[in-house]
Design an enzyme around this catalytic site. Structure first.
Site, short mmCIF file in Angstrom:
data_model
loop_
_atom_site.label_atom_id
_atom_site.label_comp_id
_atom_site.label_asym_id
_atom_site.label_seq_id
_atom_site.Cartn_x
_atom_site.Cartn_y
_atom_site.Cartn_z
N HIS A 1 -1.00 6.23 -0.33
CA HIS A 1 0.39 5.89 0.00
C HIS A 1 0.89 6.91 1.03
O HIS A 1 1.79 7.71 0.78
CB HIS A 1 1.26 5.93 -1.26
CG HIS A 1 2.56 5.21 -1.14
ND1 HIS A 1 3.67 5.75 -0.54
CD2 HIS A 1 2.94 3.96 -1.54
CE1 HIS A 1 4.67 4.90 -0.59
NE2 HIS A 1 4.24 3.80 -1.18
N GLU B 1 -0.53 1.87 4.36
CA GLU B 1 -1.30 2.18 3.16
C GLU B 1 -2.63 1.42 3.16
O GLU B 1 -2.65 0.22 2.95
CB GLU B 1 -0.49 1.81 1.91
CG GLU B 1 0.91 2.40 1.88
CD GLU B 1 1.78 1.77 0.80
OE1 GLU B 1 1.24 1.44 -0.28
OE2 GLU B 1 3.00 1.62 1.03
#
Length: 324
Positions: A176, A284
């Protein structure tokens, strides 16, 4: 100038500051082995979103640095069954009744190695499930080792996942990664572009879970060659066709700051989620699609893979910075 590693306190935790004449980074092993800073020293620019204090970080740990996701993104109702084994994760996205982002990013990791070999810096950290009570969520015994190697302005990150148990398990992993965007303080988004190596857009429902419908991306040429985020908010899931695979890298360009960040992922990362808010963007890379174990689709399509007893899989990503 040779590389260096220093012990520091960051966010009231023991951390490692390391760097060379070009870049400097901060790794916090006790905070999920999160790379919380990656600074381009040439222009004094912090490319990752870095918390200024512990209180700020605690409000949303997932929105700083480069949290490691296992499993990545959402699991419907926080559970799935694979070959007769149940996996149950806490429902931590209550409004949508999902589990989100897995259990690696908020657990302490151990430092296994730290060394400077001339201009190369190598740091290894490790997570072992045997040190935690995870049997209700993830009953299998696993270890995850992260190796960071810094040379010049490029950080090479390897993630090794090993099945230490007897039974096979399904796995998916991702990051992330949260970039400041624009990079420079006071910069304007109109001078920034981001590109993604994708040509498929996965449709999501009101719970942000895939419906199973997959479409061609709108403006594919633009998304592959650089587009502006000005006035646009994303929380979207993308993929690409293997037979039309591009170099698997996201490129972030800030003309005003005069730098470009290349975020490269190996071919096992078949999917990219793009999420952004004012001041930052999260490209991501994932090895499996959101909620993969619960989808009635082929493993080839979803990226779901199995790790058998004693097996290890290695994933690789690279972060590079250059002037433009």
């Amino acid at each position: 100038m040779t590389g260096y590693i220093e012990d520091i306190t960051f966010l009231n935790e023991k951390a490692l500051k390391f760097g060379n004449e070009k870049v400097e980074a901060i790794l916090a092993p006790s905070l999920g082995s999160n790379l919380l800073s990656f600074k381009y020293k040439q222009k004094d620019i912090e490319v990752l979103r870095t918390p200024v204090c512990l209180e700020e970080y605690k409000k949303a740990p997932i929105l700083y640095g480069m949290p490691i996701l296992f499993p990545p993104n959402r699991i419907e109702d926080g559970q799935f069954t694979y070959k007769g084994t149940e996996y149950r994760f806490p429902v931590n996205e209550r409004e949508k009744f999902n589990h989100i982002h897995g259990f690696l990013h908020d657990k302490p990791w151990q430092v296994c190695k730290r060394e400077v070999n001339g201009k190369e810096i190598v740091i290894n950290t490790e997570f072992s499930s045997s040190e935690f009570d995870l049997k209700d969520s993830f009953p299998q015994d696993i270890t995850v080792n992260m190796s960071l190697s810094l040379r010049a302005e490029t950080l090479d990150i390897k993630l090794e996942i090993t099945n230490k148990g007897i039974e096979p398990f399904p796995w998916g992993a991702g990051y992330h990664t949260v970039f400041n965007f624009p990079f420079g303080p006071g910069g304007k988004l109109e001078h920034c572009r981001i590109s993604l190596p994708v040509n498929k857009h996965w449709e999501l429902n009101e719970r942000s879970l895939p419906t199973g419908a997959i479409h061609e991306t709108a403006n594919t040429f633009e998304i592959q060659n650089g587009f502006s985020l000005e006035g646009r908010l994303f929380d979207d899931l993308f993929g690409y066709d293997e037979e039309r695979a591009l170099e698997n890298e996201c490129i972030l360009t800030d003309q005003e700051a005069g730098i470009q960040v290349i975020y490269h992922a190996d071919p096992q990362f078949k999917f990219w989620v793009l999420f952004n808010q004012e001041g930052y963007v999260c490209p991501e890379p994932y090895t499996w699609v959101t909620n993969a174990p619960n989808l009635d689709l082929s493993a080839k399509l979803t990226g779901l893979r199995e790790l058998r007893s004693g097996e290890t899989v290695q994933l690789r990503t690279l972060l590079s910075i250059k002037d433009i």
